[in-house]
Design an enzyme around this catalytic site. Structure first.
Site, PDB file in Angstrom:
ATOM      1  N   ASP A  79      50.104 127.044  79.060  1.00  0.00           N
ATOM      2  CA  ASP A  79      50.201 126.438  77.841  1.00  0.00           C
ATOM      3  C   ASP A  79      50.673 127.373  76.737  1.00  0.00           C
ATOM      4  O   ASP A  79      50.152 128.599  76.736  1.00  0.00           O
ATOM      5  CB  ASP A  79      48.617 126.102  77.372  1.00  0.00           C
ATOM      6  N   ASN A 225      46.282 117.775  75.011  1.00  0.00           N
ATOM      7  CA  ASN A 225      45.874 118.925  75.023  1.00  0.00           C
ATOM      8  C   ASN A 225      44.382 118.954  74.440  1.00  0.00           C
ATOM      9  O   ASN A 225      44.411 118.624  73.203  1.00  0.00           O
ATOM     10  CB  ASN A 225      46.683 120.165  74.600  1.00  0.00           C
TER      11      ASN A 225
HETATM   12 ZN   LIG Z   1      49.209 123.560  71.621  1.00  0.00          ZN
END
Ligand SMILES: [Zn+2]
Length: 274
Positions: A79, A225
């Site tokens: 990420d 997310n």
């Molecule tokens: Zn993010």
């Protein structure tokens, strides 16, 4: 089974559902995410960040082991990868996807830097996520919300020139906790969806609201997310009990986190899609 993120997200775009990408930062959150996926016969994207666990190689190896043993498709995604070197390290550690976040760079520089990573990652079958526009921080939502929304026409050019596998878009969400009420630009989402053929990613899922997220995943978002909502649920489960030893505390953290994650998996229609 360990798979590239592209495999999971292309199926999600074609099937019209969303897939959760929970932030994980240790063995407990990793176990919670894998268990949630297996129990619901669902694909899972493990979103791992440097800030949460700087030992990317060790943790990547742990994730890789769990992912390979799982009977459902699991991707390990880096990420918000910081630079070229961190992407190389992530791939070496077993990640099957990297996010090359150059969303604060000027447009042509963004394309140049992301293209370098695409060339390297695709050589070994690893997927690449990149961001166009910029998803800001919830605590300054009043300023950040409209600062850099994704332009649909530019999105088409960006995807074609970089060769990325999925595109993170700015349509009104923000990272962390919102200061103010989130409102999403669904017309913009539809335009981006029609302009590009790759799956779309929404950062800043926490606090955005079930109605907004369900609609977004029905209407073009393939990956959401999630961090803050899951961590808060885990911390709350811990606080609700008096923990003398660390071990039962970890179990509670896992349970709170996992329940919240399954809530979102059902909301995005991801269950049964393994
Ligand atoms: Zn993010």
């Amino acid at each position: 089974m360990l798979v590239p993120m592209k495999d999971i997200l292309v199926a999600a775009r074609e099937g019209g559902y969303g897939v959760t990408a929970p932030n994980i930062n240790n063995e407990d959150t990793l176990r919670a995410a894998i268990e949630a996926a297996v129990e619901n016969n669902a694909p899972m994207i493990l979103d791992v960040g440097f800030s949460a666990n700087p030992d990317i190689v060790w943790f990547g190896r742990v994730c890789e082991q769990f992912a390979k043993e799982a009977p459902v498709p699991v991707c390990i995604n880096q990420d918000h990868g910081a630079n070229f070197e961190s992407a190389v390290w992530a791939i070496r550690a077993g990640y099957t996807s990297v996010m090359a976040d150059r969303s604060t760079c000027e447009y042509e520089e963004n394309i140049r830097l992301v293209s370098e990573i695409v060339k390297m990652a695709h050589a070994v079958g690893v997927s690449v996520e990149a961001e166009l526009g910029h998803v800001g921080q919830g605590f300054q939502y009043a300023v950040d919300r409209d600062a850099a929304l994704t332009d649909p026409a530019q999105a088409a050019d960006y995807v074609a020139r970089t060769g990325i596998d999925c595109l993170a878009v700015a349509i009104g969400t923000a990272h962390g906790e919102y200061k103010g009420t989130p409102y999403l630009d669904f017309d913009r989402l539809h335009e981006i969806y029609d302009a590009v053929s790759v799956p779309l990613v929404l950062h800043g899922g926490s606090g955005t609201g079930d109605e907004n997220l369900a609609k977004a995943t029905r209407e073009g978002i393939s990956k959401v997310n999630l961090a803050t909502d899951l961590y808060k649920a885990g911390a709350k489960a811990w606080n609700d009990e008096e923990c003398v030893h660390l071990s039962p505390g970890y179990k509670l953290v896992k349970a709170g986190y996992k329940d919240k994650l399954i809530h979102y998996m059902k909301l995005f229609n991801q269950c049964g899609k393994a």
